[in-house]
Design a protein around this motif. Structure first.
Motif, PDB file in Angstrom:
ATOM      1  N   GLU A 194      -3.167   6.892  -3.975  1.00  0.00           N
ATOM      2  CA  GLU A 194      -2.847   5.849  -3.295  1.00  0.00           C
ATOM      3  C   GLU A 194      -3.035   4.730  -4.347  1.00  0.00           C
ATOM      4  O   GLU A 194      -3.833   4.792  -5.165  1.00  0.00           O
ATOM      5  N   LEU A 252      -4.431  12.875  -1.116  1.00  0.00           N
ATOM      6  CA  LEU A 252      -3.627  11.634  -1.199  1.00  0.00           C
ATOM      7  C   LEU A 252      -3.591  10.682  -2.511  1.00  0.00           C
ATOM      8  O   LEU A 252      -4.862  10.606  -2.913  1.00  0.00           O
ATOM      9  N   PHE A 286       0.845  -1.162   0.127  1.00  0.00           N
ATOM     10  CA  PHE A 286       0.102  -0.126   0.050  1.00  0.00           C
ATOM     11  C   PHE A 286       0.946   1.208  -0.056  1.00  0.00           C
ATOM     12  O   PHE A 286       1.802   1.501   0.876  1.00  0.00           O
ATOM     13  N   ILE A 287       0.800   2.078  -1.031  1.00  0.00           N
ATOM     14  CA  ILE A 287       1.476   3.229  -1.199  1.00  0.00           C
ATOM     15  C   ILE A 287       0.782   4.549  -1.214  1.00  0.00           C
ATOM     16  O   ILE A 287      -0.188   4.553  -2.191  1.00  0.00           O
ATOM     17  N   SER A 288       1.112   5.523  -0.614  1.00  0.00           N
ATOM     18  CA  SER A 288       0.452   6.698  -0.382  1.00  0.00           C
ATOM     19  C   SER A 288       1.176   7.868  -0.492  1.00  0.00           C
ATOM     20  O   SER A 288       2.110   7.953   0.570  1.00  0.00           O
ATOM     21  N   ASN A 289       1.094   8.786  -0.970  1.00  0.00           N
ATOM     22  CA  ASN A 289       1.806   9.979  -1.284  1.00  0.00           C
ATOM     23  C   ASN A 289       1.085  11.197  -1.399  1.00  0.00           C
ATOM     24  O   ASN A 289      -0.230  10.897  -2.131  1.00  0.00           O
ATOM     25  N   THR A 290       1.151  12.523  -0.999  1.00  0.00           N
ATOM     26  CA  THR A 290       0.208  13.496  -1.268  1.00  0.00           C
ATOM     27  C   THR A 290       0.371  13.738  -2.831  1.00  0.00           C
ATOM     28  O   THR A 290       1.464  13.735  -3.310  1.00  0.00           O
ATOM     29  N   SER A 306      -6.342   1.839  -7.306  1.00  0.00           N
ATOM     30  CA  SER A 306      -5.791   3.032  -6.963  1.00  0.00           C
ATOM     31  C   SER A 306      -6.746   4.029  -6.946  1.00  0.00           C
ATOM     32  O   SER A 306      -7.802   3.709  -7.360  1.00  0.00           O
ATOM     33  N   THR A 331      -7.715   8.324  -5.218  1.00  0.00           N
ATOM     34  CA  THR A 331      -7.497   9.599  -4.231  1.00  0.00           C
ATOM     35  C   THR A 331      -8.132   9.402  -3.027  1.00  0.00           C
ATOM     36  O   THR A 331      -9.308   8.934  -2.934  1.00  0.00           O
ATOM     37  N   LYS A 332      -7.498   9.930  -2.055  1.00  0.00           N
ATOM     38  CA  LYS A 332      -8.418  10.178  -0.775  1.00  0.00           C
ATOM     39  C   LYS A 332      -8.416  11.650  -0.267  1.00  0.00           C
ATOM     40  O   LYS A 332      -7.382  12.334  -0.226  1.00  0.00           O
ATOM     41  N   GLN A 347      -2.910   0.419  -4.036  1.00  0.00           N
ATOM     42  CA  GLN A 347      -2.702  -0.790  -3.181  1.00  0.00           C
ATOM     43  C   GLN A 347      -2.439  -2.151  -4.139  1.00  0.00           C
ATOM     44  O   GLN A 347      -3.428  -2.127  -5.173  1.00  0.00           O
TER      45      GLN A 347
END
Length: 319
Positions: free
Chosen positions: A266, A264, A96-100, A254, A256-257, A268
């Motif tokens: 994201e 973010l 799980f990768i999350s970046n702004t 994939s 956005t959050k 997974q």
């Protein structure tokens, strides 16, 4: 004034999937070749948490090739084929990768860049996990047969120990196709080779600049999976000794959050692979066990009739 909209930063599952599959394929092909056919990464559909492989027990020569008297009419007793099974365990994984979003815009990168980087990172982590897990499982399985473990971890391996290990395979010594050792063990052997001027004994090995391991290819790693109660383990592996089978379709999802101060991006990834250790059955019973469970000799039982038909042997060295 330019205003960015949703279309400027759409995470692309197709790009992430392509990057994952491409990187995974490249690394898999390269590793399978480098491991000399002993540690294999492959793909095959496997249903359920465990895989059962059934095969017939090896028949002894005295049973299958009996002397016959052409003049005799004596009744004979038939032999029977016996079925034995290997139980292989499936291991479930995710990333799980999350970046702004802002972190990418500040660099002038697009969401496609994020998708590509995330896919490649997941693939590289997958390969690393499989190799370390297979080594742990191999140490555990082979360690369950005390006859296949030499050394006590209190002293370094010496060159006279190599024939002893190979001797476990008797007339099948050519079955050993790869030695896996920790980098500290490798460099210790290199130093010993120089000190002992081993080129007088095995000139070709030294002259070619290879580690003096009786012309057997060597895989050097810093993996903790080779750690033992005392010292480290050296794995002497046979063909198809350790196999990781990608056994379920990889899912990459994939999005956005929102609802937080910075949006973010994201991705997974979800997948599973099955670990097969040649000649051994996983009998501990836990579905998708931890690596520590796989490394425990108590989790494994030899299924092959002859030790010559198993994954290999271990030498427990200090360094």
């Amino acid at each position: 004034m330019a205003v960015g909209n949703k279309s400027d930063f759409v995470i692309n599952d197709a790009i992430a999937s392509f990057a994952y599959i491409e990187k995974l394929s490249q690394m898999t092909d390269a590793f399978n070749e480098a491991s000399n056919g002993t540690i294999i990464l492959t793909t095959e559909s496997v249903i359920g948490d465990f895989e059962k492989q059934d095969f017939f027990k090896e028949m002894a020569e005295s049973t299958m090739a009996k002397e016959r008297d052409p003049l005799a009419l004596t009744e004979i007793t038939p032999e029977k084929l016996e079925q034995i099974s290997n139980i292989n365990v499936k291991l479930n994984r995710y990333s799980f990768i999350s970046n702004t979003l802002d972190s990418f815009k500040k660099k002038g990168w697009t969401a496609d860049t994020f998708s590509m980087l995330a896919g490649e990172a997941a693939a590289m982590a997958s390969i690393s996990d499989k190799l370390n897990t297979l080594l742990a499982a191999g140490m555990g399985a082979i360690g369950s047969e005390t006859d296949m473990v030499l050394g006590d971890g209190l002293s370094d391996i010496a060159y006279e120990d190599f024939p002893t290990v190979l001797g476990l395979y008797g007339d099948a010594l050519d079955s050993i196709d790869l030695i896996v050792m920790h980098s500290s063990t490798y460099y210790k052997l290199m130093g010993t080779a120089v000190a002992e001027k081993l080129w007088n004994v095995a000139g070709m090995t030294i002259n070619e600049g290879a580690n003096p391991t009786f012309s057997i290819p060597t895989l050097v790693t810093d993996s903790d999976s080779l750690s033992m109660t005392a010292g480290k383990g050296m794995l002497f592996l046979t063909n198809n000794a350790l196999v990781a089978v990608d056994s379920e379709v990889v899912t990459i999802d994939s999005g956005t959050k929102r609802g937080i101060e910075n949006i973010l991006l994201e991705i997974q990834t979800e997948y599973a692979y099955t670990a097969r250790i040649k000649g051994y059955s996983f009998t501990e019973g836990t579905a998708s066990p931890a690596r520590a469970t796989l490394a425990d000799p108590a989790s494994w039982t030899k299924s092959a009739t002859s030790l010559k038909n198993t994954a290999g042997a271990i030498f427990n060295t200090l360094t």
